[in-house]
Write an enzyme that holds these catalytic residues in place. Structure first.
Site, PDB file in Angstrom:
ATOM      1  CB  SER A 254      -9.726  -6.465   0.071  1.00 18.16           C
ATOM      2  OG  SER A 254      -9.721  -6.520   1.485  1.00 18.16           O
ATOM      3  CE  LYS A 255      -2.597  -6.682  -3.928  1.00 14.75           C
ATOM      4  NZ  LYS A 255      -1.756  -5.719  -4.575  1.00 14.75           N
ATOM      5  NE  ARG A 256      -7.623  -1.928   3.157  1.00 14.04           N
ATOM      6  CZ  ARG A 256      -8.517  -1.825   4.142  1.00 14.04           C
ATOM      7  NH1 ARG A 256      -8.126  -1.736   5.385  1.00 14.04           N
ATOM      8  NH2 ARG A 256      -9.802  -1.798   3.856  1.00 14.04           N
TER       9      ARG A 256
END
Ligand code: GLU
Length: 483
Positions: A254-256
């Site tokens: 994920s981007k996070r």
């Protein structure tokens, strides 16, 4: 089953193209081309709220950068277009109606309010939300009157109450689902656009996709797809579900927690061949166990049996180390060519070319070149005087040392030689009771503004006598003023 081998990726055009798309493209392309087949790009853009028009071109550009261009796709040609789902609406509508006529799907007139009330009741009873199949049992008259009143409707799949739906996954073997666990999912929304399940099956069929190789997150959707193939009376493709790329906590990438945009890697100066090597290692291994290999090797050796099933962790440290290996394997001239786009406008290219061999061994990304070599190009870099203080010494010691180093540099025969400089430096260190390493560090800070730098002597050679002496003077001034 058609004997043609045709594989596809079907990304949604939402935001920056994702490393997961590159990962799937790599294996789909290698699989297809290993068997003289075709690799297709289809754009799944039926979820209009997330549509981003420029991202189709960005997907193609990213794939091109990685050397993974599809054989067919939007703007790329091919006999199976259009390759963008919103341009294929009529086909989905026709297909959904066909299922209704055959009794495998039904019109659902339930209003948003009814569905919401149902959801709340189920929540109150602590039941998972699911459609109660109300419209599955409408009488012919009720349906006719709803249609006459032009009530909006969706089309839902009529999932059998009993039995199981199974498929053989080429990577994971037989996978079965109990039909009673499945809902009657919507296939066509009231605006006439299909949901994923319908569109993917219709498109894979009409595009004659032979092998659906996609991420493992789609396993639970596959029984619905298998049902649809059966209800349409079409041959199923082969299915294979690749392990998902994961964050270090093993959640889906994920981007996070990771940089997921292909563009980010490109901007940082990861080489496309290193990306390919790294992504290939995430899901597959070479028969001879080698760790460094290129796309051509994957394509030549690709077999689905060698795909791993454990979720690979996307490890930036590993990618960076692979990238460094690829950088070091390039000739200086090749590397310089590759570096050019990463150099800021106005930078002295001739000097950059000279600096490159000095730095090559420690360069892990092309973008790092500018970060690591600023001191070669700018004016004397700013640094705090304290940086000059030798271990267990004072600023005054630094000033004394710099005075002697200055005299040494001024007195060296021209052109400088490494030997003469180094023995001079060691003599000064002895003389002052300093460790040689500490003295080199003082000079390093004076010349580069930092305690970490490319090799000192080579750096000084590139900077030239005048520049080095002026930096030593500056350091001296700094040490005296602060001391
Ligand atoms: N649109 C889906 C995605 O974004 C495609 C899944 C599939 O390959 O069937 O991954």
């Amino acid at each position: 089953m058609a004997d043609k081998v045709r594989l596809r990726i079907a990304p949604s055009p939402t935001g920056d193209p994702h490393v997961g798309t590159a990962y799937m493209a790599l294996f789909n392309r290698a699989f297809a081309h290993h068997r003289d087949g075709k690799f297709v790009l289809r754009i799944e853009d039926t979820d209009q709220t997330r549509y981003n028009p420029s991202s189709v071109q960005e997907i193609i550009d990213s794939l091109g950068w990685l050397g993974l261009l599809p054989d067919e796709g939007p703007g790329l040609g091919g006999d199976y277009g259009p390759y963008v789902q919103t341009e294929r609406r009529d086909l989905y509508l026709k297909s959904a109606q066909e299922l209704v006529e055959r009794g495998h799907a039904y019109r659902c007139f339930c209003t948003r309010e009814r569905l919401e009330a149902l959801r709340q009741e189920q929540a109150a009873r602590k039941e998972p939300p699911r459609y109660d199949r109300h419209c599955r049992f409408l009488s012919t008259e009720e349906i006719a009157s709803n249609l006459a009143e032009s009530k909006p409707y969706t089309i839902r799949l009529k999932v059998p109450d009993e039995g199981q739906t199974s498929f053989r996954d080429l990577i994971r073997g037989e996978i079965s689902f109990e039909n009673k666990e499945l809902q009657d999912p919507i296939l066509l929304k009231s605006d006439g656009l299909p949901v994923y399940h319908l569109a993917v099956v219709v498109d894979d069929h009409y595009m004659e996709i032979s092998h659906v190789v996609r991420a493992e997150e789609w396993i639970s959707s596959t029984p619905l797809h298998v049902m649809l193939y059966n209800f349409f009376g079409w041959d199923e493709p082969f299915f294979a579900h690749m392990p998902l790329l994961r964050n270090s906590d093993r959640s889906k990438i994920s981007k996070r927690k990771n940089n997921t945009a292909i563009k980010w890697y490109r901007d940082q100066g990861y080489l496309p061949e290193a990306m390919i090597n790294f992504l290939a290692l995430m899901g597959w291994s070479m028969p001879d166990g080698s760790e460094i290999f290129g796309y051509a090797d994957v394509e030549r050796e690709f077999t689905i049996e060698r795909v791993t099933t454990s979720g690979p962790v996307f490890d930036l440290v590993k990618l960076t180390s692979i990238n460094g290996k690829y950088i070091r394997a390039l000739s200086d001239d090749e590397l310089f060519e590759r570096l050019l786009p990463y150099l800021p406008e106005g930078m002295d290219k001739e000097r950059a070319r000279k600096v490159l061999p000095v730095l090559k061994d420690r360069l892990t990304r092309l973008g790092e070149f500018v970060e690591l070599t600023g001191f070669f190009f700018g004016p004397v870099p700013e640094y705090p005087a304290d940086l000059l203080i030798p271990k267990k010494g004072t600023l005054k010691d630094a000033a004394t040392a710099l005075e002697q180093v200055k005299a040494l540099l001024e007195g060296l025969t021209q052109p400088w030689t490494h030997e003469e400089w180094e023995s001079g430096m060691r003599a000064i260190a002895d003389n002052l009771g300093l460790k040689a390493g500490d003295l080199f560090m003082i000079l390093r800070v004076a010349v580069t503004g930092s305690k970490v730098s490319p090799p000192l002597y080579e750096s000084m050679e590139i900077l030239g006598r005048e520049e080095v002496l002026s930096r030593v003077d500056h350091a001296l001034e700094l040490a005296r003023k602060a001391g």
